[in-house]
Motif scaffolding. Sequence first.
Motif, PDB file in Angstrom:
ATOM      1  N   ARG A  92      93.969 -36.211 -41.824  1.00  0.00           N
ATOM      2  CA  ARG A  92      93.612 -37.487 -41.173  1.00  0.00           C
ATOM      3  C   ARG A  92      92.628 -38.280 -42.039  1.00  0.00           C
ATOM      4  O   ARG A  92      92.653 -39.507 -42.057  1.00  0.00           O
ATOM      5  N   LEU A  93      91.791 -37.538 -42.758  1.00  0.00           N
ATOM      6  CA  LEU A  93      90.852 -38.194 -43.668  1.00  0.00           C
ATOM      7  C   LEU A  93      91.614 -38.975 -44.754  1.00  0.00           C
ATOM      8  O   LEU A  93      91.133 -39.982 -45.258  1.00  0.00           O
ATOM      9  N   PHE A 142      92.046 -32.211 -40.067  1.00  0.00           N
ATOM     10  CA  PHE A 142      90.950 -33.129 -40.411  1.00  0.00           C
ATOM     11  C   PHE A 142      91.138 -33.676 -41.830  1.00  0.00           C
ATOM     12  O   PHE A 142      91.011 -34.888 -42.059  1.00  0.00           O
ATOM     13  N   ALA A 143      91.463 -32.787 -42.771  1.00  0.00           N
ATOM     14  CA  ALA A 143      91.649 -33.216 -44.167  1.00  0.00           C
ATOM     15  C   ALA A 143      92.802 -34.217 -44.269  1.00  0.00           C
ATOM     16  O   ALA A 143      92.718 -35.204 -45.009  1.00  0.00           O
ATOM     17  N   TYR A 179      90.907 -27.621 -39.609  1.00  0.00           N
ATOM     18  CA  TYR A 179      90.377 -28.156 -40.857  1.00  0.00           C
ATOM     19  C   TYR A 179      91.451 -28.936 -41.621  1.00  0.00           C
ATOM     20  O   TYR A 179      91.186 -30.030 -42.145  1.00  0.00           O
TER      21      TYR A 179
END
Lengths: 241, 353
Positions: B100-101, B97-98, B94
């Motif tokens: 890379r976002l 992902f955060a 998670y």
Amino acid sequence: MRSALLIASRELRGFLRSPLAYVVIAIMLLIDGLLYYGVALRGEARLSAEVLRDFFYFSSGTTMTTAILLSMRLFAEEKQTGTFVLLNTAPVPDSAIVAGKYLSAYTLVAGFTLMTVYMPLLIFVHGRVSVGHIVVGYLGLLLIGAASTAIGTFGSVLVKSQTIAAVISAVLLVFMLVLWLVARETDPPIREFLTALSLHDTHFRPFMLGQLELQHCVYYLAVTFFFLLATTKTLEARRWR
Amino acid sequence: MIEVRNLFKYYGQRRAVGPLSFSIAPGEIVGLLGLNGAGKTTVLRVLACDLLPSAGTVTVDGIDVVDQPQQVRHRIGYLPDTPPVYAEMGVHEYLVFAARLRGLTTQEAHRRATEAEKVTNLEKVAHDPIHSLSHGFKQRVGIAQALVHRPKLLLLDEPILGLDPVQIVEMRHLLRSLRGDFTIVLSSHNLKEISETCDRLLVIREGSIVASGSEAELSSKLLQTTSVEITFSGDHERVERVVRDKDGVRSVALHPSPEDPGNHVLRVDADRDIRPELVRTLVAAEVDVLQVVQAKGELESIFLRLAGDVSAAGNDDPACDGSNPESPSQQDRAMNGIEPHDSTDKKVDKEED
């Protein structure tokens, strides 16, 4: 594009880790198979092309239903659980969020559509059918699936409840499906206009018959674009509310 | 770091925030303090570019939140009141992902996620699915996602909401450990917590700031009273008489000691810190003094005065409901140099999500 793919990849993993996608696809494949056996392969001897036409007819129904059921969670679930704020406060354009989510759902819809390919291939056992007819028919299914997924995505961005999102999307879809019926009760030029907007009757029949016409492809792409744009604008408008 | 000028936010016809103006310097830890529905969450959401302001200007690091929201979003990390975590993902997955976002490369995202896990003490659960974590750990994951890309500004909405006492202490230590690396704005209605964690408080009432400063500054400016609690044994009536006669004492209140019913606690409100002379007087009067402490609850008094709970602050007049422009609560604020805000517009009763 990178952000959209990142979001699509996460969404797809989310789909595959929840039972929803498996249950929906399994049930729809079962219904598709039963319809194929009960309707397309019904008793009397028929032309292979007619069997294929009937297959594409009811498969368009299961494809549209699958698209609505898979796309209902895209935004509604995130808004309900409060995770959408992560995307909404990240330096990612709204269009990338919509594209990412749409891509994930459409990947599954396309996957479901392609999983049915064994049915038309079975026709080759006892009959002869044009491969081009199959290819064009599947192109039609993929296009109507794309448009239905976009409608489902739009329904999902409007509310927090997945069920209500599915109902809104289904109502929109049915409205667009029955436009040809409404058109019959009207006079020109409204009749032509409504007929041209009809989601299935006007634009899908040629695909069922294996006829590839550019105008119908453009229509489905335009519907897809319209609803994705509406989804993006709805997201943008939410910040001002 | 943050400049807010005449910010207004309306939900339909209802005003949730405004007029609101304040500045926050780089490196400050600032607490937004207010009752539920005061507008804290709305202010944080506007700063995080989750909502756009209806009017006014808001800049973060010199960048306008309306003109260049994407640039602002690169500079902020936001933890809403519910951690925005995907339950089915693992903690590390998670956080990557955060990261890379927020534009980090995959390799950099893994490195930063590991660092964020270290800072927030998530290393032991880094590969556990988030749904298996306790609320406290989920809150830590929420903070980790907010700081994983090393933003300049951390916005934390009720970071201690729902935590047990042990988790609250851990969260306090965590927030203090972030001091210096980030500018932090956090909201809370936990008076004790916010005063212990923040350098400065902004007290919000009905969408406007009614006071700003440290607890001590607010106390000296608004209460003009210092409270002391004396625990003693012996003749309580005599002690009360002795203390009441002291110069500077405004009021006294006697009650049995909650720890030991045989003893008594005398709460003394004075116009200055009179502890040394009070102790000398009591010792001279041969009173057995067991404990003398600065009374807790100063902030509560400030909060109740500013945030609008007039009746709880000791005013029983039903006419004093805050909507009356002549109400004592507003008179108090005016007397203390605080601008009474416009009450003519319809206000929001409950903050919208």
